[in-house]
Design a protein around this motif. Structure first.
Motif, short mmCIF file in Angstrom:
data_model
loop_
_atom_site.label_atom_id
_atom_site.label_comp_id
_atom_site.label_asym_id
_atom_site.label_seq_id
_atom_site.Cartn_x
_atom_site.Cartn_y
_atom_site.Cartn_z
N PRO A 329 31.43 72.97 28.04
CA PRO A 329 32.20 72.34 26.96
C PRO A 329 31.88 70.85 26.80
CG PRO A 329 33.66 73.26 28.65
CD PRO A 329 32.26 73.59 29.05
N GLU A 330 31.56 70.20 27.89
CA GLU A 330 31.26 68.77 27.80
C GLU A 330 29.93 68.53 27.08
OE1 GLU A 330 30.81 65.04 30.81
OE2 GLU A 330 31.67 66.90 31.61
N VAL A 331 28.95 69.35 27.44
CA VAL A 331 27.64 69.26 26.78
C VAL A 331 27.80 69.61 25.30
CG1 VAL A 331 25.32 70.22 26.70
CG2 VAL A 331 26.40 69.78 28.91
N GLU A 332 28.66 70.59 25.05
CA GLU A 332 28.86 71.03 23.67
C GLU A 332 29.40 69.87 22.83
OE1 GLU A 332 31.53 74.31 23.33
OE2 GLU A 332 30.64 74.98 21.45
N ARG A 333 30.41 69.18 23.36
CA ARG A 333 30.97 68.03 22.64
C ARG A 333 29.91 66.98 22.38
NH1 ARG A 333 36.21 67.92 21.76
NH2 ARG A 333 37.23 69.70 22.71
N ALA A 334 29.12 66.71 23.42
CA ALA A 334 28.06 65.71 23.29
C ALA A 334 27.05 66.14 22.23
CB ALA A 334 27.37 65.51 24.63
N THR A 335 26.77 67.45 22.18
CA THR A 335 25.81 67.97 21.22
C THR A 335 26.30 67.75 19.79
OG1 THR A 335 25.21 69.66 22.84
CG2 THR A 335 24.49 70.02 20.58
N TYR A 336 27.56 68.07 19.55
CA TYR A 336 28.09 67.89 18.19
C TYR A 336 28.12 66.42 17.81
CZ TYR A 336 29.35 72.76 17.49
OH TYR A 336 29.29 74.11 17.31
N ARG A 337 28.42 65.59 18.80
CA ARG A 337 28.43 64.15 18.57
C ARG A 337 27.04 63.69 18.13
NH1 ARG A 337 32.08 60.32 20.18
NH2 ARG A 337 31.15 58.26 20.37
N PHE A 338 26.05 64.24 18.80
CA PHE A 338 24.66 63.88 18.50
C PHE A 338 24.27 64.37 17.11
CE2 PHE A 338 20.03 65.03 19.16
CZ PHE A 338 19.57 63.74 18.99
N ILE A 339 24.64 65.62 16.80
CA ILE A 339 24.34 66.17 15.47
C ILE A 339 24.93 65.25 14.40
CG2 ILE A 339 24.76 68.08 13.87
CD1 ILE A 339 24.82 69.97 16.24
N ALA A 340 26.21 64.90 14.60
CA ALA A 340 26.89 64.07 13.60
C ALA A 340 26.20 62.72 13.45
CB ALA A 340 28.35 63.87 14.00
N HIS A 341 25.74 62.18 14.58
CA HIS A 341 25.04 60.89 14.53
C HIS A 341 23.78 61.00 13.66
CE1 HIS A 341 23.06 57.19 15.99
NE2 HIS A 341 21.97 57.94 16.01
N LEU A 342 23.01 62.08 13.91
CA LEU A 342 21.76 62.25 13.16
C LEU A 342 22.04 62.43 11.67
CD1 LEU A 342 19.76 64.63 15.54
CD2 LEU A 342 19.39 62.18 15.19
N VAL A 343 23.00 63.31 11.38
CA VAL A 343 23.26 63.63 9.98
C VAL A 343 23.79 62.41 9.23
CG1 VAL A 343 24.69 65.02 8.44
CG2 VAL A 343 23.58 66.09 10.40
N LYS A 344 24.71 61.68 9.87
CA LYS A 344 25.29 60.52 9.18
C LYS A 344 24.29 59.39 9.02
CE LYS A 344 30.06 61.28 10.54
NZ LYS A 344 31.01 60.90 11.61
N ASN A 345 23.28 59.37 9.86
CA ASN A 345 22.25 58.34 9.73
C ASN A 345 21.02 58.87 9.00
OD1 ASN A 345 23.20 55.83 11.21
ND2 ASN A 345 23.66 57.47 12.66
N SER A 346 21.26 59.80 8.08
CA SER A 346 20.15 60.43 7.35
C SER A 346 19.28 59.41 6.64
CB SER A 346 20.69 61.43 6.34
OG SER A 346 21.14 62.59 6.99
N ALA A 347 19.83 58.26 6.31
CA ALA A 347 19.02 57.25 5.61
C ALA A 347 17.84 56.82 6.49
CB ALA A 347 19.88 56.05 5.25
N ASP A 348 18.07 56.76 7.82
CA ASP A 348 16.96 56.44 8.71
C ASP A 348 15.91 57.54 8.67
OD1 ASP A 348 18.37 54.25 9.45
OD2 ASP A 348 19.17 55.11 11.31
#
Lengths: 442, 305
Positions: A329-348
């Motif tokens: 579950p901890e890795v899972e949370r980190a994974t979603y956090r990472f996905i959100a980071h990538l998607v929200k920084n799509s301009a990069d």
């Protein structure tokens, strides 16, 4: 990145890259005993795409010192999807992987991939309304979300600004004057040919080992007149012969007149455009960074509208969760956090040339300031995604078979009718073959 | 006085002629390591492959349902299967003939050259030591490229060696001959060196010409080696995959795709391991037929006349 597509030669490079990646994997500081949460991330983004992705991963690491994302870059194409399938089947797969959206129907969602937890996505600030609706819809299988869309990478038209200016093809704002219909396209190409001293002004990936270039071209042109390949549910072939032939005949017609070069493979087409030996390159949007680095005077526009609409072939990068028997579950949370980071920084990410699937980015000033990346963003509503079939998607059997059927049509070795007959035959064989991951297995 | 104890039941001559019944007691122990590996890595996969060829199993090992002969029926009706099977046969015929003849020719040449023999041996056998990936890159990047390749440069031609369906298979044969002829060459050279010199001396005294000596002494005495070379070569050619996969990927227009690559495509790209197994078994059947035919042929020719 999408090209050079299925270049078997790249397999050698891929093998080396794998070794390198394996070695790099060992040197990742967040190994055993580390207190940081480790997210293992597989992707196939090479060349400049890979550099940009690596930058985004580092930026995430800087913001989230408690999470270590372990990047593993694998060779693009068939080998990648073989590995994902094997890893997911074993249940001890990476925590996150990039994927082509059009391959979702054929991978055995539910078996090889685990569904996306929309609650966790929402927790990290991502919701359905943030994504381009047709792309969001394609991320579902059987009503369940299996992928988080990242971008669309459509076919575009690169043009050499110096050459086009000399040929009088630029408008007062310095942008390429859009052409409409075959006549205008031909007229523009003839002017460019004259400006090039008789050299073919247009290049594209026309041949080569496992080429998918001819498929991409045809798949951009054919839907412009409303042509479809399969019915909506993927159960029937709906190929329209007349429209398909019109689209297929355009290339040999252009080549016969010396307006394009049928003897260029992927690498040669990009090289010719980079060196200013061609005024136009029809290709996916991922060469942007490379061309900028090499200083080619160029800009980009939407793929020309020849047969009506302005559609262009495209596939989408997305994130998936390969199947794991037990997800920490901890890795899972980190994974979603990472996905959100990538998607929200799509301009990069858009710097690489891809059109973000995350709609808020399309309005962001730093995305709109990207040139020429924002020039063709309107295509996002008219992209021609692959039909929903298990044999479709990047580097799929469909692409390879159609590429192989149409490549000799471009060179004039066979007629358009023969090429279409071959493609039709291949398609009916694919339709007849059983889906290796049938729906009832889900 | 003691008498030598005679076993109560003396072995009859017929029993003595048979292998000793007790061989399994120790013999089995000696061959056990080999047998275990043989069973685990050959017999078991072979049976497992046969079972999979009768199922719809996918790459993930799921959807494993018995479908009877459906995969075989599909394969026999699949024009691309036939095309790739034909490509394999074509490659085998086109490559085996020059590989055997050239191997013999080079061996004769080197055998009769009296100076720097090591250099000839090395240069003919050298390419065989290269891995397939190196060979493929060499020919793909330096020798065949239409624009700057060695062949077009030397001949002043403008041929798409690997890009044209009419030349691609010949190009693959050429590369393979260059790459692997050294092995046949070495076998022939060894055989040549083991022919007793006095045969040639006697023939020379009898006034036999060089051609005569070659035809009546050398070639007949190389018969067994030729049989071996042909068997090994046929099997190697039927199994062609790496250089074609790396250089043309089976193209252009399916003109070089061997049956093994088709099985690879069906199984690993197409995720259909069941169908790929059926295709593999079709090749297996072909290899068995070829091997049996050869066995019969050589048995006949080796019987004392």
């Amino acid at each position: 990145m999408d090209g050079p597509p299925i270049d078997r030669r790249s397999l050698l490079g891929g093998g080396l890259a794998l070794l390198g990646a394996g070695a790099a994997g060992c040197s990742i500081p967040a190994g055993l005993g580390s207190t940081r949460t480790r997210v293992r991330y597989w992707h196939f983004l090479g060349a400049s795409d890979g550099i940009i992705m690596n930058g985004m991963v580092r930026a995430f690491g800087a913001d989230n010192p408690g999470i270590a994302v372990e990047e593993n870059v694998l060779a693009w194409g068939e080998p990648y999807y073989t590995k994902i399938a094997m890893a997911g089947a074993g249940g001890r797969s990476p925590d996150l992987a990039t994927f082509h959206l059009a391959r979702l129907s054929g991978i055995g969602a539910g078996r090889i991939l685990d569904p996306i937890d929309t609650a966790l996505l929402a927790e990290n600030g991502l919701k359905a309304a943030d994504f381009s609706p047709p792309i969001w819809e394609r991320a579902h299988v059987g009503g369940e979300l299996y992928a988080v869309p990242f971008d669309a990478h459509p076919m575009v038209q690169y043009y050499n600004t110096d050459l086009c200016e000399r040929a009088g093809l630029l408008g007062p704002d310095g942008r390429l004057l859009p052409t409409n219909g075959p006549e205008e396209l031909l007229a523009a190409l003839r002017k460019a040919k004259a400006a090039l001293g008789g050299r073919p002004p247009l290049v594209f990936d026309a041949l080569g080992l496992g080429t998918v270039g001819p498929w991409r071209l045809w798949r951009s042109l054919y839907p412009q007149s409303g042509g479809t390949l399969l019915s909506e549910d993927g159960s029937r072939v709906t190929l329209d012969d007349a429209k398909a032939l019109d689209a297929l005949r355009l290339m040999p017609t252009l080549c016969e007149e010396g307006l394009c070069d049928p003897r260029t493979d992927y690498g040669a087409s990009v090289a010719a455009f980079t060196n200013g030996q061609a005024a136009f390159l029809w290709n996916g949007d991922w060469e942007t960074t490379g061309l900028k680095q090499r200083g080619t005077p160029f800009s980009m526009a939407r793929f020309p509208s020849v047969f009506g609409k302005g559609s262009a072939q495209a596939d989408c990068h997305a994130f998936v969760l390969p199947h794991q028997r037990e997800r920490d579950p901890e890795v899972e949370r980190a994974t979603y956090r990472f996905i959100a980071h990538l998607v929200k920084n799509s301009a990069d990410w858009a710097v690489a040339g891809h059109v973000p699937a995350y709609l808020p980015t399309l309005e962001q000033p730093d995305y709109l300031a990207l040139h020429p990346q924002s020039e063709y963003r309107s295509v996002i509503t008219e992209v021609a995604l692959d039909p929903r079939a298990w044999f479709a998607g990047s580097a799929s059997r469909l692409w390879l078979e159609f590429g192989q059927a149409f490549s000799p049509v471009i060179s004039g070795a066979i007629t358009a009718e023969q090429g279409l007959a071959r493609a039709r035959q291949a398609l009916s064989r694919l339709m007849a073959a059983p889906n290796p991951f049938p729906a009832e297995e889900r | 006085m003691t008498t030598v104890a005679v076993p109560a039941t003396a072995a009859t001559p017929a029993e003595q002629a048979r292998p000793r019944r007790g061989w399994t007691q120790h013999g089995l122990l000696f061959v056990a390591p080999f047998l275990v590996i043989y069973l685990a890595f050959l017999v078991w996969p072979l049976l497992q492959g046969l079972r999979m060829s009768l199922s719809s199993v996918n790459i993930a090992g799921t959807n494993d349902r018995f479908v009877g002969l459906a995969n075989y029926a599909e394969a026999f009706g699949d024009p691309r299967m036939w095309r790739s099977l034909w490509n394999t046969v074509e490659f085998t015929v086109l490559s085996t003939i020059p590989l055997v003849l050239l191997g013999l020719g080079l061996a004769l040449l080197v055998h009769h050259l009296r100076f720097v023999q090591w250099l000839w041996r090395l240069s003919f056998f050298g390419p065989f030591l290269l891995p397939s990936a190196v060979v493929s890159l060499l020919w793909l990047q330096m020798i065949y490229p239409p624009e700057y390749g060695l062949i077009n440069g030397a001949l002043g031609t403008d041929v798409l060696w690997l890009g044209d369906p009419s030349t691609a298979m010949w190009s693959m044969v050429l590369t393979t001959v260059w790459w692997t002829v050294g092995f046949n060459f070495l076998l022939y050279l060894a055989a040549l060196q083991s022919i007793p010199r006095h045969l040639y001396e006697a023939a020379a005294i009898d006034g036999a010409s060089a051609w005569h000596r070659l035809r009546s002494i050398t070639l007949p005495l190389l018969g067994r080696t030729t049989a071996l070379v042909v068997v090994l070569q046929l099997l190697a050619s039927l199994k062609v995959f790496d250089q074609i996969y790396l250089m043309t990927g089976g193209g252009p227009d399916d003109s070089t795709r061997p049956i093994i690559e088709y099985a690879y495509d069906a199984g690993f790209t197409g995720y259909r391991i069941g169908y790929a197994s059926a295709v593999s078994y079709i090749l297996f059947a072909l290899i068995v037929v070829v091997s049996l035919a050869q066995l019969r042929l050589f048995r006949k020719s080796e019987e004392p006349s």
